[in-house]
Design an enzyme around this catalytic site. Structure first.
Site, short mmCIF file in Angstrom:
data_model
loop_
_atom_site.label_atom_id
_atom_site.label_comp_id
_atom_site.label_asym_id
_atom_site.label_seq_id
_atom_site.Cartn_x
_atom_site.Cartn_y
_atom_site.Cartn_z
N LYS A 216 -3.77 -14.04 -0.07
CA LYS A 216 -3.01 -14.30 -1.27
C LYS A 216 -1.51 -14.17 -1.06
CE LYS A 216 -6.58 -11.97 -4.02
NZ LYS A 216 -6.82 -10.76 -4.86
N ASP B 242 1.84 -9.48 11.10
CA ASP B 242 1.84 -8.05 11.41
C ASP B 242 1.43 -7.86 12.87
OD1 ASP B 242 1.80 -5.33 11.19
OD2 ASP B 242 0.69 -5.26 9.33
N PHE C 5 4.92 -0.12 5.57
CA PHE C 5 4.07 -0.98 4.75
C PHE C 5 4.92 -1.73 3.74
CE2 PHE C 5 0.61 -2.48 2.25
CZ PHE C 5 -0.43 -2.58 3.15
N VAL C 6 4.93 -3.05 3.85
CA VAL C 6 5.84 -3.89 3.08
C VAL C 6 5.13 -4.45 1.85
CG1 VAL C 6 7.38 -5.88 3.19
CG2 VAL C 6 7.01 -4.50 5.23
N ASP D 33 1.16 -7.08 -1.06
CA ASP D 33 0.53 -6.03 -1.86
C ASP D 33 0.20 -4.78 -1.06
OD1 ASP D 33 -1.66 -7.08 -0.30
OD2 ASP D 33 -2.98 -6.02 -1.68
N ARG E 127 2.51 -7.13 -5.95
CA ARG E 127 2.77 -8.52 -5.55
C ARG E 127 3.83 -9.18 -6.42
NH1 ARG E 127 -1.23 -10.15 -1.87
NH2 ARG E 127 -3.33 -9.37 -2.23
#
Ligand code: PRP
Length: 174
Positions: free
Chosen positions: A40, A100, A149-150, A156, A162
């Site tokens: 997503k 990532d 953690f982005v 999300d 989001r």
């Protein structure tokens, strides 16, 4: 809720998306490319990008199994929703929000190439510096990002954040 630290403002993102779109406009003039966004996370980036590119193009989507609801790593990747367009002989731009480890990208590359596109390039808003250092090739890259953690701008954590217009790192997460 863990605190959020903003790493990229909506204005920085907007400016960079405009630059990427300008490059895509030149490179894909007259080719009617298919932009395949990986759901997503890429939905916000795709929406902003295609409105700036300014050449006729087609939009499609693919969704693969992901990290799930948390921040831990995933196992094997499977296709949950496949592209609907026939991309054989077409110029394809794979659009993702973040590269990532590079595992998803590698999977998607092989998956899409098996359909025989005329070309396949990758456009990612974000990529880990580590993935780039390891040789992951991204044809159009917004920003390299350090560990953390982005979230925001489509990204999300357990389906939260989001909708945020800016991009943040979750403090205290890996
Ligand atoms: C993210 C991102 C990439 C993938 C990158 O998706 O959109 O598709 O992870 O990770 P990798 O380079 O380590 O393979 P995620 O699994 O979080 O799903 P989402 O897009 O639905 O949020």
């Amino acid at each position: 809720m863990p605190p959020l630290r903003r790493i990229l403002s909506r204005y920085q993102v907007r400016r960079r998306v405009k630059e990427l779109a300008a490059q895509l406009r030149v490179d894909y003039a007259g080719q009617r490319p298919v932009f395949v966004a990986c759901l997503k996370g890429a939905f916000v980036f795709l929406a902003d990008l295609v409105r700036q590119v300014g050449v006729p193009l087609q939009v499609d989507f693919i969704m693969v199994s992901s990290y799930g609801m948390g921040t831990t790593s995933k196992g094997q990747i499977t296709v949950l929703l496949d592209v609907t367009a026939d991309i054989a002989g077409r110029h394809v731009v794979l659009v993702d929000d973040i590269i990532d480890s590079g595992g998803t990208l590698q999977f998607l590359r092989e998956h899409l190439l098996s359909r025989g596109p005329a070309s396949l390039r990758v456009c990612a808003l974000l990529a880990r510096e580590s993935a780039l250092a390891e040789g992951t090739v991204i044809d159009y890259l917004g920003f390299p990002v350090p560990p953390g953690f982005v979230v925001g701008y489509g990204l999300d954590c357990a389906e939260e954040y989001r909708q945020l217009p800016d991009i943040y790192v979750l403090e205290g997460e890996r």
